[in-house]
Design a protein around this motif. Structure first.
Motif, PDB file in Angstrom:
ATOM      1  N   SER A 166      50.309  50.983 -18.253  1.00  0.00           N
ATOM      2  CA  SER A 166      50.161  52.267 -18.943  1.00  0.00           C
ATOM      3  C   SER A 166      51.041  53.367 -18.359  1.00  0.00           C
ATOM      4  CB  SER A 166      48.690  52.708 -18.899  1.00  0.00           C
ATOM      5  OG  SER A 166      48.242  52.838 -17.557  1.00  0.00           O
ATOM      6  N   TYR A 203      46.233  41.437 -20.755  1.00  0.00           N
ATOM      7  CA  TYR A 203      46.291  42.864 -20.438  1.00  0.00           C
ATOM      8  C   TYR A 203      45.295  43.687 -21.250  1.00  0.00           C
ATOM      9  CZ  TYR A 203      48.115  47.610 -19.888  1.00  0.00           C
ATOM     10  OH  TYR A 203      48.241  48.955 -19.637  1.00  0.00           O
ATOM     11  N   SER A 204      45.140  43.379 -22.505  1.00  0.00           N
ATOM     12  CA  SER A 204      44.270  44.190 -23.368  1.00  0.00           C
ATOM     13  C   SER A 204      42.820  43.725 -23.375  1.00  0.00           C
ATOM     14  CB  SER A 204      44.809  44.179 -24.803  1.00  0.00           C
ATOM     15  OG  SER A 204      44.816  42.862 -25.320  1.00  0.00           O
ATOM     16  N   THR A 205      42.521  42.599 -22.716  1.00  0.00           N
ATOM     17  CA  THR A 205      41.164  42.048 -22.788  1.00  0.00           C
ATOM     18  C   THR A 205      40.491  41.868 -21.431  1.00  0.00           C
ATOM     19  OG1 THR A 205      42.016  39.772 -22.759  1.00  0.00           O
ATOM     20  CG2 THR A 205      41.692  40.796 -24.918  1.00  0.00           C
ATOM     21  N   LYS A 210      44.373  44.334 -16.444  1.00  0.00           N
ATOM     22  CA  LYS A 210      44.852  45.674 -16.831  1.00  0.00           C
ATOM     23  C   LYS A 210      45.062  46.540 -15.595  1.00  0.00           C
ATOM     24  CE  LYS A 210      43.770  49.790 -19.565  1.00  0.00           C
ATOM     25  NZ  LYS A 210      45.184  50.114 -19.664  1.00  0.00           N
TER      26      LYS A 210
END
Length: 425
Positions: A166, A203-205, A210
């Motif tokens: 991010s 990465y998103s789960t 993350k």
């Protein structure tokens, strides 16, 4: 996707040119070769002297406890007459190489535009590896880009992938991985590919993943020695070095991991013989591969710095810390590195019970000069710089010819070890 397609085509140009050129070398056959593990009882020099008359192919450099060696069929009777203490690792090396080389077709991205995990059920051609990375990056364009770190002797790009979270591209300290420095160590590319795959896919789960990717930028180069890797698939499965020729010598190749411009001039950690497996080159950093890698490494060090560097190899199951050039030297943060290595080894063992030995490179395994880990530690100032020697080890070892069925277990246990390291360091 258009950019990825151009990238793939550029990488494959040298391969296409090589395929179009006349084949000047006959493919090396290991049919009928038998691989033995010989107990050396801490006197490998005597064993090597006894093997000198044979056209034997050594597998390991550290012969303190044992020597793994392939004996050609014409020498088997004379070898057995030596009455050495041995175990058989390969009954027929050529047959095992043929079995390993039954590459599955790469089936491309799934319906979700992500490459399938079936990728890790087989070894693959160099061209398929290039496409796999392009497809992986194409599925996550917001968190990745394809990168290059110079070119090889034969003009292949030393390609890789840059991953970020991010904070945005290049905003965090670097985690930097090298694979396939030594051409015959096929499992290394698969392991670093599995790490890249999981970082992006989860990465998103996965909250832990993350956190990791938001904290570090990853730079993963699966083929530091692309020419050598291609050569293992076209000519000689046991080739180790790059494919550089030298004036005045008929022998080919320099060991990329003895050519880094740090402590290169020291003796006893590399060879000055162009025919040797650990040939160091004529001058520090004089291979095209090292020139590109040094420039790329300098750019990372000058940016946000390098938190972790790992040079992935096989085989032996070791986690090797600085230094290789001096068996009494220790990194300034040696105690911290040892604690982390112990934790990584413990986490690796939780998956399948695989045991890794850890400690300083020189005193734990053998001396190396002009190595990447020493350069990354003292020149690039990486906080952690390790070599990891992957499966296998022990009796019934398959050496460099690790069966395809062990790709995924090897990758999974390393992912577990890295998850621990990346959340603890």
């Amino acid at each position: 996707m258009k950019l990825s397609t151009i990238f793939v085509q550029a990488l494959l140009v040298p391969l296409a040119l090589a395929a179009a050129a006349p084949k000047l070398e006959k493919k090396v056959s290991y049919d009928g070769y038998k691989v033995f593990r010989i107990s050396t009882h801490h006197d490998g020099a005597i064993i090597k002297e006894k093997l000198a008359p044979f056209a034997a192919v050594p597998f390991n450099l550290n012969t303190e406890e044992h020597l793994d060696v392939a004996i050609p069929p014409q020498d088997l009777a004379a070898f057995k007459a030596l009455n050495l203490e041995t175990e058989v690792l390969h009954e027929n090396l050529g047959a095992d190489i043929a079995e390993e080389g039954k590459f599955a077709a790469y089936d491309g991205p799934s319906a979700q535009a992500v490459p399938s995990l079936n990728w890790f059920n087989s070894y693959h051609s160099y061209a398929d590896h290039v496409t796999f990375f392009s497809d992986l990056q194409g599925a996550f364009p917001q968190n990745s880009e394809l990168i290059t770190a110079g070119t090889s002797v034969q003009g292949r790009s030393i390609f890789g992938i840059h991953l970020w979270g991010s904070g945005g591209k290049g905003s965090k300290p670097a985690v930097y991985f090298h694979g396939t420095v030594h051409a015959r160590e096929w499992i290394t590319a698969k392991v670093v590919e599995y790490i890249a795959y999981n970082l992006l896919v989860q990465y998103s789960t996965n909250a832990t993943v993350k956190t990791i990717l938001d904290k570090y930028d990853f730079y993963i180069l699966p083929f530091v020695n692309p020419d050598g890797f291609v050569y293992t698939q076209t000519n000689d499965r046991l080739w180790r070095k790059n494919r550089q020729t030298r004036s005045g010598s008929s022998c080919v190749g320099t060991d990329i991991n003895r050519n880094w411009p740090y402590k290169w001039e020291l003796t006893n950690g590399a060879s000055t013989n162009p025919c040797a497996e650990t040939y160091k080159g004529v001058a520090a950093g004089d291979t095209p591969e090292n020139k590109g890698l040094v420039a790329f490494t300098k750019s990372l060090a000058a940016g946000k710095g390098i938190k972790l560097y790992i040079d992935w190899h096989s085989f032996g199951q070791y986690i090797l810390l600085p230094y290789g050039y001096d068996c009494s030297a220790r990194a300034a943060n040696h105690a911290r590195q040892t604690t982390l290595a112990s934790g990584v080894a413990s986490r690796i063992a939780q998956s399948y019970g695989t045991r890794f030995t850890y400690g300083p490179s020189c005193s734990t395994l053998y001396a190396t000069t002009g190595s990447s880990v020493d350069y990354l530690t003292d020149v690039s100032k990486a906080e952690l710089a390790w070599t990891i020697e992957l499966r296998p080890t022990g009796s019934s070892s398959s050496g460099f010819i690790l069966p395809a069925a062990q790709i995924l277990p090897s990758a999974i246990e390393q992912w577990e070890g890295m998850t621990y390291l990346l959340t603890t360091m």
